[in-house]
Motif scaffolding. Structure first.
Motif, PDB file in Angstrom:
ATOM      1  N   ILE A  12       0.866  -1.176   0.000  1.00  0.00           N
ATOM      2  CA  ILE A  12       0.000   0.000   0.000  1.00  0.00           C
ATOM      3  C   ILE A  12       0.906   1.230   0.000  1.00  0.00           C
ATOM      4  N   ARG A  13       0.917   1.944  -1.104  1.00  0.00           N
ATOM      5  CA  ARG A  13       1.862   3.048  -1.295  1.00  0.00           C
ATOM      6  C   ARG A  13       1.369   4.355  -0.685  1.00  0.00           C
ATOM      7  N   ALA A  14       0.083   4.598  -0.756  1.00  0.00           N
ATOM      8  CA  ALA A  14      -0.458   5.880  -0.267  1.00  0.00           C
ATOM      9  C   ALA A  14      -1.932   5.688   0.078  1.00  0.00           C
ATOM     10  N   ILE A  15      -2.403   6.466   1.042  1.00  0.00           N
ATOM     11  CA  ILE A  15      -3.817   6.485   1.417  1.00  0.00           C
ATOM     12  C   ILE A  15      -4.223   7.940   1.630  1.00  0.00           C
ATOM     13  N   GLU A  16      -5.270   8.362   0.944  1.00  0.00           N
ATOM     14  CA  GLU A  16      -5.768   9.727   1.081  1.00  0.00           C
ATOM     15  C   GLU A  16      -7.186   9.696   1.659  1.00  0.00           C
ATOM     16  N   THR A  59     -13.220   4.373  -2.308  1.00  0.00           N
ATOM     17  CA  THR A  59     -14.486   4.001  -1.700  1.00  0.00           C
ATOM     18  C   THR A  59     -15.075   5.208  -0.993  1.00  0.00           C
ATOM     19  N   ALA A  60     -16.292   5.050  -0.478  1.00  0.00           N
ATOM     20  CA  ALA A  60     -16.957   6.124   0.259  1.00  0.00           C
ATOM     21  C   ALA A  60     -17.927   5.498   1.249  1.00  0.00           C
ATOM     22  N   GLU A  61     -18.180   6.205   2.346  1.00  0.00           N
ATOM     23  CA  GLU A  61     -19.113   5.698   3.362  1.00  0.00           C
ATOM     24  C   GLU A  61     -19.545   6.848   4.261  1.00  0.00           C
ATOM     25  N   MET A  62     -20.827   6.846   4.635  1.00  0.00           N
ATOM     26  CA  MET A  62     -21.327   7.857   5.553  1.00  0.00           C
ATOM     27  C   MET A  62     -20.728   7.686   6.942  1.00  0.00           C
ATOM     28  N   LYS A 129     -11.748  -1.571   1.444  1.00  0.00           N
ATOM     29  CA  LYS A 129     -12.525  -1.470   0.199  1.00  0.00           C
ATOM     30  C   LYS A 129     -11.730  -0.733  -0.870  1.00  0.00           C
ATOM     31  N   ALA A 130     -11.044   0.343  -0.484  1.00  0.00           N
ATOM     32  CA  ALA A 130     -10.253   1.094  -1.457  1.00  0.00           C
ATOM     33  C   ALA A 130      -9.078   0.267  -1.968  1.00  0.00           C
ATOM     34  N   VAL A 131      -8.431  -0.463  -1.060  1.00  0.00           N
ATOM     35  CA  VAL A 131      -7.321  -1.338  -1.460  1.00  0.00           C
ATOM     36  C   VAL A 131      -7.822  -2.418  -2.419  1.00  0.00           C
ATOM     37  N   PHE A 132      -8.974  -2.996  -2.109  1.00  0.00           N
ATOM     38  CA  PHE A 132      -9.518  -4.044  -2.970  1.00  0.00           C
ATOM     39  C   PHE A 132      -9.866  -3.489  -4.345  1.00  0.00           C
ATOM     40  N   ASP A 133     -10.387  -2.270  -4.390  1.00  0.00           N
ATOM     41  CA  ASP A 133     -10.688  -1.627  -5.672  1.00  0.00           C
ATOM     42  C   ASP A 133      -9.417  -1.465  -6.491  1.00  0.00           C
ATOM     43  N   GLY A 134      -8.347  -0.965  -5.859  1.00  0.00           N
ATOM     44  CA  GLY A 134      -7.091  -0.813  -6.572  1.00  0.00           C
ATOM     45  C   GLY A 134      -6.539  -2.138  -7.066  1.00  0.00           C
ATOM     46  N   LEU A 135      -6.629  -3.176  -6.244  1.00  0.00           N
ATOM     47  CA  LEU A 135      -6.164  -4.507  -6.640  1.00  0.00           C
ATOM     48  C   LEU A 135      -6.916  -4.996  -7.871  1.00  0.00           C
ATOM     49  N   LEU A 136      -8.232  -4.860  -7.870  1.00  0.00           N
ATOM     50  CA  LEU A 136      -9.024  -5.302  -9.028  1.00  0.00           C
ATOM     51  C   LEU A 136      -8.641  -4.538 -10.285  1.00  0.00           C
ATOM     52  N   ARG A 137      -8.342  -3.256 -10.137  1.00  0.00           N
ATOM     53  CA  ARG A 137      -7.989  -2.450 -11.310  1.00  0.00           C
ATOM     54  C   ARG A 137      -6.649  -2.894 -11.889  1.00  0.00           C
ATOM     55  N   VAL A 138      -5.702  -3.217 -11.031  1.00  0.00           N
ATOM     56  CA  VAL A 138      -4.427  -3.722 -11.526  1.00  0.00           C
ATOM     57  C   VAL A 138      -4.631  -5.037 -12.278  1.00  0.00           C
ATOM     58  N   LEU A 139      -5.484  -5.910 -11.735  1.00  0.00           N
ATOM     59  CA  LEU A 139      -5.703  -7.218 -12.334  1.00  0.00           C
ATOM     60  C   LEU A 139      -6.727  -7.189 -13.466  1.00  0.00           C
TER      61      LEU A 139
END
Length: 458
Positions: A12-16, A59-62, A129-139
């Protein structure tokens, strides 16, 4: 389902972390709190997958006040600050670990120190969730193929009761649903005439009704609502949500006695599928449900604050647990596996803490469909104003036609007209989203100073 690679390792390189305010179009009352506005959190994570490349996920969440943390002496603003702290502490912990590991491995390595546990789990749940999204995009995988292929690397290390259970085979064998039926929330401030007007224009079949904790008043209100449902939605099914407003099992039994004794509620009683978290979390898992468990299936929601919660609840007579992305993607998958391992009557439901249009509702709906849960509470479109800007709305509509539609007034909203949400529009690469939030509408996550209080009152 197309083949997916085995779980790769990543860094995980960065988290914003960002947020933006959401003003509700009508008050939302659950439990003892009425909410008219709340901030929505946004997370971006840059992941570098070993030998594959890197990508940003989101990702996003209330950040709902007084739900994750109902400590009496904490103000609504303080409970939102607790969620901000959870995000910040999780970000710092995830970024401090530079080793290669699976997406689930990074999740499993982090142990939140904050209290209460449900609020502490909010931060890692969003980052995951954000990490999983990034993983799916790479794959270059969609959510359903990625979840079914277990590319996140889910295993039983946090759920020893599943030792020996074939998680990979279980996930591979799930068949994502083509559509998820809407379960309409009837809030504590919603009137019978409001429900009647809605049913004149919407073909809804499932309903979730909030309870207030006064057994007599709740039974009287249910009779009024049931009168509408019996005539306007024949064949309806319903669930009840106690939101921790009942003291103990005896208090719940009082409500059930009143329902069973009311001729006006005979049809409703037959339509009742389950009762959600009626007892305050401090008492819910302290003693068995007793005879209540034989009268109606009861599930935990707010008590679902860790991987051990569902097994503990099961021993006490609870038969189900809720899936909510805000409580954790991987925990929902584990709990769904438990329902298969344990067999009937155990089940998992799909609940909604006002998932807003865009990333939040799409990712949660994809998870629900993947887990095979046929209906889901969907209430964010009732209370939220929709997207952050017209440009954002247009982008999501263009990327996910059929999941959204344009209303007569020109606004873009969730396509609820059929009473069902299609999942085909969520099958693009990544975690159920081919568009993103309007970055100009986002602000960096506020420092947790309890500054946000507008729009929330007990």
């Amino acid at each position: 389902m197309s083949a997916a690679p085995a779980a790769p390792r990543l860094r995980i390189r960065a988290i914003e972390l960002y947020e933006r305010p959401v003003r509700f179009v009508k008050p939302f009352r659950f439990g003892a709190v009425t909410v008219e506005a709340a901030p929505q959190s946004f997370v971006r994570a840059l992941v570098a997958v070993e030998g594959q490349g890197e990508a940003w996920g989101a990702t996003a969440e209330m950040m709902m006040p007084k739900w994750f943390d109902k400590t009496p002496d904490r103000s609504p603003a303080q409970t939102v600050d607790g969620l901000r702290r959870s995000l910040i502490e999780a970000r710092d912990a995830y970024l401090s670990d530079d080793r290669l590991d699976t997406a689930f491995g990074h999740h499993a390595a982090y142990s939140p120190a904050l209290e209460p546990k449900l609020a502490a789990a909010f931060g890692p749940a969003q980052i995951d969730k954000a990490v999983f999204d990034g993983l799916l995009r790479v794959l270059n995988l969609n959510a359903f193929d990625g979840l079914g292929g277990n590319v996140g690397g889910l295993d039983a290390r946090l759920a020893p009761d599943l030792a020996g259970f074939d998680l990979d085979g279980f996930l591979r064998g799930l068949s994502p649903l083509a559509e998820v039926e809407l379960r309409h929330t009837v809030g504590l401030l919603d009137k019978a005439q409001d429900l009647r007007a809605l049913l004149e224009r919407a073909p809804l079949r499932w309903f979730k009704i909030k309870l207030g904790g006064d057994a007599a008043a709740d039974a009287e209100r249910l009779a009024e609502l049931a009168g509408v449902l019996e005539t306007a939605a024949p064949g309806y099914r319903a669930t009840l949500d106690g939101n921790e407003q009942y003291r103990d099992a005896d208090h719940v039994a009082d409500l059930l006695d009143r329902i069973d004794a009311s001729p006006a509620l005979a049809g409703f009683r037959r339509a009742l599928a389950y009762l959600e978290q009626p007892i305050t979390r401090e008492a819910a898992l302290a003693r068995p449900l007793g005879a209540v468990a034989e009268r109606v299936p009861v599930i935990i929601d707010e008590s679902d604050d860790g991987y051990d919660a569902f097994p503990r609840a099961r021993v006490l007579g609870y038969r189900g647990v809720s899936s909510k992305s805000c409580k954790g993607l991987y925990k929902a998958m584990v709990n769904r596996a438990r329902c298969t391992a344990w067999g009937p009557p155990h089940f998992i439901s799909a609940e909604d803490l006002t998932c807003q249009a865009g990333l939040s509702v799409q990712q949660d709906t994809a998870l629900v469909a993947f887990l095979g849960i046929p209906h889901a509470e969907r209430n964010g479109h009732q209370y939220g104003e929709g997207f952050g800007s017209a440009a954002e709305a247009d982008a999501f509509l263009a990327a996910h036609p059929g999941f959204y539609d344009r209303r007569a007034d020109g606004t873009v909203r969730l396509a609820t007209g059929s009473g069902r949400l299609p999942t085909a529009p969520l099958r693009g690469p990544g975690f159920a989203s081919s568009a993103g939030p309007d970055r100009t509408t986002l602000s960096p996550l506020s420092n947790p100073t309890s500054a946000f209080s507008e729009g929330v009152h007990p």
